[in-house]
Every structure is written in structure tokens, then in C-alpha cells.
Design an enzyme around this catalytic site. Structure first.
Site, PDB file in Angstrom:
ATOM      1  N   CYS A 122      -0.541  19.524 -11.255  1.00 34.34           N
ATOM      2  CA  CYS A 122      -1.062  18.495 -12.160  1.00 34.34           C
ATOM      3  C   CYS A 122      -2.571  18.661 -12.279  1.00 34.34           C
ATOM      4  O   CYS A 122      -3.234  19.062 -11.330  1.00 34.34           O
ATOM      5  CB  CYS A 122      -0.728  17.099 -11.627  1.00 34.34           C
ATOM      6  SG  CYS A 122      -1.123  15.763 -12.784  1.00 34.34           S
ATOM      7  N   CYS A 134      -5.367  12.306  -9.647  1.00 35.74           N
ATOM      8  CA  CYS A 134      -5.315  10.914  -9.185  1.00 35.74           C
ATOM      9  C   CYS A 134      -5.451  10.918  -7.661  1.00 35.74           C
ATOM     10  O   CYS A 134      -4.793  11.698  -6.974  1.00 35.74           O
ATOM     11  CB  CYS A 134      -4.013  10.247  -9.608  1.00 35.74           C
ATOM     12  SG  CYS A 134      -3.830  10.111 -11.405  1.00 35.74           S
ATOM     13  N   CYS A 165      -2.289  10.427  -5.128  1.00 35.67           N
ATOM     14  CA  CYS A 165      -1.044  11.157  -5.400  1.00 35.67           C
ATOM     15  C   CYS A 165      -1.123  12.577  -4.851  1.00 35.67           C
ATOM     16  O   CYS A 165      -2.078  13.308  -5.136  1.00 35.67           O
ATOM     17  CB  CYS A 165      -0.802  11.180  -6.911  1.00 35.67           C
ATOM     18  SG  CYS A 165       0.628  12.147  -7.407  1.00 35.67           S
ATOM     19  N   GLY A 197       3.294  16.244 -12.400  1.00 32.73           N
ATOM     20  CA  GLY A 197       2.690  16.512 -13.703  1.00 32.73           C
ATOM     21  C   GLY A 197       2.593  15.286 -14.594  1.00 32.73           C
ATOM     22  O   GLY A 197       3.150  14.231 -14.310  1.00 32.73           O
ATOM     23  N   GLU A 198       1.840  15.441 -15.681  1.00 32.02           N
ATOM     24  CA  GLU A 198       1.652  14.392 -16.694  1.00 32.02           C
ATOM     25  C   GLU A 198       2.490  14.766 -17.923  1.00 32.02           C
ATOM     26  O   GLU A 198       2.154  15.702 -18.652  1.00 32.02           O
ATOM     27  CB  GLU A 198       0.173  14.282 -17.061  1.00 32.02           C
ATOM     28  CG  GLU A 198      -0.147  13.477 -18.314  1.00 32.02           C
ATOM     29  CD  GLU A 198       0.473  12.085 -18.343  1.00 32.02           C
ATOM     30  OE1 GLU A 198       1.253  11.808 -19.274  1.00 32.02           O
ATOM     31  OE2 GLU A 198       0.173  11.282 -17.431  1.00 32.02           O
ATOM     32  N   ASN A 220       2.863   4.944  -0.553  1.00 34.34           N
ATOM     33  CA  ASN A 220       3.360   5.915   0.420  1.00 34.34           C
ATOM     34  C   ASN A 220       2.189   6.793   0.841  1.00 34.34           C
ATOM     35  O   ASN A 220       1.741   7.627   0.057  1.00 34.34           O
ATOM     36  CB  ASN A 220       4.465   6.766  -0.206  1.00 34.34           C
ATOM     37  CG  ASN A 220       5.574   5.892  -0.743  1.00 34.34           C
ATOM     38  OD1 ASN A 220       6.219   5.177  -0.010  1.00 34.34           O
ATOM     39  ND2 ASN A 220       5.762   5.930  -2.056  1.00 34.34           N
ATOM     40  N   GLU A 244       9.459  20.140  -7.834  1.00 29.54           N
ATOM     41  CA  GLU A 244      10.385  19.246  -7.147  1.00 29.54           C
ATOM     42  C   GLU A 244      11.000  18.192  -8.068  1.00 29.54           C
ATOM     43  O   GLU A 244      10.360  17.725  -9.010  1.00 29.54           O
ATOM     44  CB  GLU A 244       9.671  18.561  -5.970  1.00 29.54           C
ATOM     45  CG  GLU A 244       9.302  19.567  -4.885  1.00 29.54           C
ATOM     46  CD  GLU A 244       8.604  18.969  -3.678  1.00 29.54           C
ATOM     47  OE1 GLU A 244       8.634  19.624  -2.628  1.00 29.54           O
ATOM     48  OE2 GLU A 244       8.026  17.863  -3.781  1.00 29.54           O
ATOM     49  N   CYS A 268      14.630  11.750 -10.957  1.00 34.13           N
ATOM     50  CA  CYS A 268      13.183  11.745 -11.158  1.00 34.13           C
ATOM     51  C   CYS A 268      12.773  13.200 -11.355  1.00 34.13           C
ATOM     52  O   CYS A 268      12.896  14.009 -10.437  1.00 34.13           O
ATOM     53  CB  CYS A 268      12.483  11.137  -9.949  1.00 34.13           C
ATOM     54  SG  CYS A 268      10.675  11.219 -10.060  1.00 34.13           S
ATOM     55  N   CYS A 314       7.448   7.906  -4.328  1.00 36.18           N
ATOM     56  CA  CYS A 314       6.428   7.901  -5.375  1.00 36.18           C
ATOM     57  C   CYS A 314       5.098   8.432  -4.846  1.00 36.18           C
ATOM     58  O   CYS A 314       4.580   7.954  -3.841  1.00 36.18           O
ATOM     59  CB  CYS A 314       6.261   6.471  -5.873  1.00 36.18           C
ATOM     60  SG  CYS A 314       5.038   6.282  -7.162  1.00 36.18           S
ATOM     61  N   SER A 352       6.888   8.332 -17.996  1.00 33.63           N
ATOM     62  CA  SER A 352       5.759   7.655 -17.362  1.00 33.63           C
ATOM     63  C   SER A 352       4.486   8.455 -17.586  1.00 33.63           C
ATOM     64  O   SER A 352       4.476   9.672 -17.443  1.00 33.63           O
ATOM     65  CB  SER A 352       6.029   7.528 -15.859  1.00 33.63           C
ATOM     66  OG  SER A 352       4.923   6.958 -15.204  1.00 33.63           O
ATOM     67  N   LEU A 408      -0.533   2.106 -14.087  1.00 33.66           N
ATOM     68  CA  LEU A 408      -1.779   1.335 -14.229  1.00 33.66           C
ATOM     69  C   LEU A 408      -2.600   1.392 -12.929  1.00 33.66           C
ATOM     70  O   LEU A 408      -3.703   1.926 -12.917  1.00 33.66           O
ATOM     71  CB  LEU A 408      -1.429  -0.108 -14.592  1.00 33.66           C
ATOM     72  CG  LEU A 408      -2.575  -1.034 -14.944  1.00 33.66           C
ATOM     73  CD1 LEU A 408      -3.309  -0.567 -16.196  1.00 33.66           C
ATOM     74  CD2 LEU A 408      -2.075  -2.467 -15.142  1.00 33.66           C
ATOM     75  N   HIS A 409      -2.076   0.801 -11.868  1.00 34.84           N
ATOM     76  CA  HIS A 409      -2.597   0.902 -10.493  1.00 34.84           C
ATOM     77  C   HIS A 409      -3.964   0.253 -10.262  1.00 34.84           C
ATOM     78  O   HIS A 409      -4.378   0.101  -9.106  1.00 34.84           O
ATOM     79  CB  HIS A 409      -2.628   2.354 -10.001  1.00 34.84           C
ATOM     80  CG  HIS A 409      -1.336   3.078 -10.205  1.00 34.84           C
ATOM     81  ND1 HIS A 409      -0.109   2.483  -9.990  1.00 34.84           N
ATOM     82  CD2 HIS A 409      -1.079   4.336 -10.634  1.00 34.84           C
ATOM     83  CE1 HIS A 409       0.850   3.352 -10.267  1.00 34.84           C
ATOM     84  NE2 HIS A 409       0.297   4.476 -10.658  1.00 34.84           N
TER      85      HIS A 409
END
Length: 353
Positions: A115, A119, A122, A166-167, A299, A95, A108, A342, A199, A223-224
Site C-alpha cells: 500500500c 496510515c 496499519c 491496499g487502497e 489491533n 493476503e 475480506c 483489521c 472501503s 474515518l478513524h
């Protein structure tokens, strides 16, 4: 990728393409023509290369493949956000999102199918990582979203963020090669690297590699949580890339490149939204030459128990950062009604009317 036994023509360098035409006995300018069809005019078939003879187009088709992303489904949010599910030639879905504002049209984009980082907040983190995207597939995402922007908003893309599925730093070579193509002044997109942000969830070794490679794009760290205990809880990658390692890596990156660094910080109710959490965030902010902290609305997703804080808690957190002279911005979510915000990208099956 689907194995046709033929080499993807977009994986040939200009000199390799030149050698191929020399061996065919073709004129040198054919190289430039084909290269322009691929990277400037974004041809998705050899048949489309109309200034080549039918015979030459057939030879190319016999010897090479020209795989390209297709658009499987498109959803339009009430706020103007557009989410697309792209289909790869080997049947995977990935996506990408067009995020419009008055000043900007931002793509984006995703770098992997699924992934591997898991996390906890996510949606993509709950998917299996199928494979990395090739650089030409990432490039196609940008081309297709740019075409959407021109069609829907009559404006070209102004910015690109690698914040999709993904990273990016675990698909390092393909991401850098895609950015090289996207920023090529002789290419069809010719985007300034200063308008691109990559990112990362925090791969310290690869952040250092970005510095060593003297990249020219911006870096954002997801970071989060601003202490290792909480970050370990929601982002397993922190167990092998702790905050000290990340701070050292980001300082190395900044010293090597001078490029802008941003922190991304999603607020979770009763987890990282207290003033004590804000204090810990300020301490990290002061150890890195970061330009900005993006405070992001959470979200909710089906598989995670996290909640969005109430508005009073959000405002108290923001005011505390402002009082302590942190350059912070509250980023309201876009595209929530189509799961395009996000942390929501997960290739959900959709009904498109």
C-alpha cells in the site's frame, strides 16, 4: 506480472475470444465453452478444459497464458477465521481472510500488493506498494476464499469486503472490473452487488467517480479521526483529501446512487476515544446520509505505538453515540491470534504445522 510474451486469456472479452475462434475456423460454441471454463468452472489450466480436443487445448496454451493465484499458506484462528497468503505468478504474496459468523461468511480481499498510503496504525501501510492486482487476481481471491468457505463451513460466501491490503480506489479499474465479474449473473459466483462493500481511506475524486459510474455496491469510509488535524497525523492522505472534500464527495455518491454508506472508526487510547472526539464524530455523521458507524477494536501492531482503550472508555464512547441517536455498532476483532484482524495484514512469515 510475469512476462511470458503471451496474452492472458482472461483479459479477452467474449467478443475478442469469439474473433479468435472464428480466425481458427472453430465452431462458435467453442467461445462459450472456454468462457465457461474460465469464469464459471474456474479452470486454472488449458489441460483442465476436457471438452476441448487436445489439439485445441495445445493451440490455446501456445497462444495464451492462464495465470492464477495459488494458496501459499493458510492459518486457522481459534475463532474460526481463516487467513490465506496467496501467491501471484510473478512471485508476490497477498493476503485474504474468511470471516465466519452464524449468519454470514465474509471474504475480506486485497486490491494491491502492499500500500502507498502509509496510515500509521496499519501494518500494510508500512509495506512498499509493489503493484496493483489485476482484476482476474482479485476475482481469484474471492473464488479461493469461497472454496474455503464451502470446504470448512459447508456454506458459500454471503458477503465481500474490500478491506484487505491496499487502497481499492487507487486500483479503480481493476476493482470495478473484478466486481463486474463477481456479480455477473452468468458467472460462477453471481454475487449480488448489494453484498459487496468497498472501503476507502478517502480518495474524494474517486468517490465522486463511483457516483458518476452508478455503481451498485456499498461504500465504507475509513474515518478513524473526526477532525483534520488528528486525521492528518495518522492518515497522510487526509492532507490532500480533507474531511470537507470527503463529506462533499460522499454526499455526491449518495445522491447519484442511493447506496449504503458506512463510517469505520478505530478507537485509539488517549487519541480519538474521548467524548469530545465522539462529538466531532457525531457532527460528521449528521452531514452524510450514513447508515452506520462501525466502531472497531484496535489491533496493536509491532511498528505503531497506538494502544487499545480500556473497556470502560469504549463503553462510554458507545453509550454517548447511542444517546445522540447515532446508529453505531461495536465490531469486535476476529482472527487476532493469526494477524488476520483489521489493520494486521502484512505478509508476515508464518510457520504452518
Amino acid at each position: 506480472m510475469a512476462n511470458t510474451g503471451k496474452k492472458n486469456i482472461r483479459h479477452l472479452s467474449l467478443s475478442e475470444l469469439e474473433t479468435y475462434f472464428e480466425e481458427l475456423g472453430e465452431k462458435k460454441f467453442r467461445t462459450r465453452q472456454v468462457y465457461e471454463w474460465i469464469w464459471q468452472k474456474h479452470a486454472h489450466s488449458f489441460e483442465a478444459m476436457t471438452n476441448l480436443s487436445k489439439e485445441l487445448r495445445q493451440k490455446l496454451a501456445d497462444n495464451f497464458s492462464l495465470p492464477a493465484l495459488g494458496v501459499g499458506a493458510t492459518q486457522y484462528s481459534a475463532d474460526g477465521t481463516v487467513k490465506s497468503r496467496f501467491k501471484t505468478v510473478d512471485g508476490h504474496a497477498v493476503e485474504g481472510v474468511l470471516i465466519p459468523t452464524d449468519e454470514r461468511k465474509t471474504a475480506c480481499v486485497s486490491s494491491q500488493i502492499g500500500c502507498s498510503l502509509s496510515c500509521k496504525f496499519c501494518a500494510t501501510g508500512y509495506m512498499e506498494r509493489k503493484r496493483n492486482l489485476d482484476y482476474d487476481e482479485i476475482y481469484d481471491e474471492v473464488v479461493l476464499i469461497n472454496q474455503q468457505s464451502e470446504r470448512v463451513y459447508n456454506k458459500k460466501l454471503t458477503n465481500i469486503v474490500f478491506m484487505g491490503m491496499g487502497e481499492p480506489l487507487l486500483n479503480y479499474k481493476n476493482v470495478l472490473k473484478a466486481i463486474e465479474k463477481i456479480t455477473d449473473p452468468n458467472g460462477g459466483l453471481a454475487m449480488s452487488p448489494r453484498r459487496i462493500t468497498v472501503s476507502t481511506a478517502g480518495v474524494a475524486k474517486m468517490i465522486r467517480q463511483l457516483g458518476e459510474d452508478q455503481v451498485r455496491f456499498k461504500l465504507a469510509l475509513s474515518l478513524h479521526a473526526a477532525n483534520d488535524q488528528k486525521r492528518n497525523e495518522i492518515m497522510p492522505i487526509n492532507e490532500t483529501n480533507n474531511l470537507k472534500a470527503l463529506i462533499d464527495a460522499m454526499n455526491f455518491f449518495y445522491k447519484a446512487t442511493g447506496n449504503e454508506i458506512t463510517f469505520e472508526y478505530i478507537l485509539f487510547k488517549d487519541f480519538n476515544d474521548s467524548l469530545k472526539d465522539a462529538d466531532e464524530l457525531i457532527r460528521i455523521y449528521r452531514q452524510v446520509p450514513a447508515d452506520l458507524v462501525n466502531i472497531i477494536e484496535y489491533n496493536p501492531i509491532d511498528k505503531a505505538a497506538f494502544m487499545k482503550p480500556d473497556e470502560n472508555a469504549v463503553q462510554a464512547f458507545m453509550q454517548y453515540l447511542e444517546k445522540h441517536r447515532v446508529n453505531a455498532r461495536l465490531r469486535r476483532s476476529r482472527g487476532k491470534d493469526i494477524d488476520a484482524a483489521c489493520g494486521q495484514l502484512a505478509n508476515k512469515e508464518v510457520q504452518v504445522g
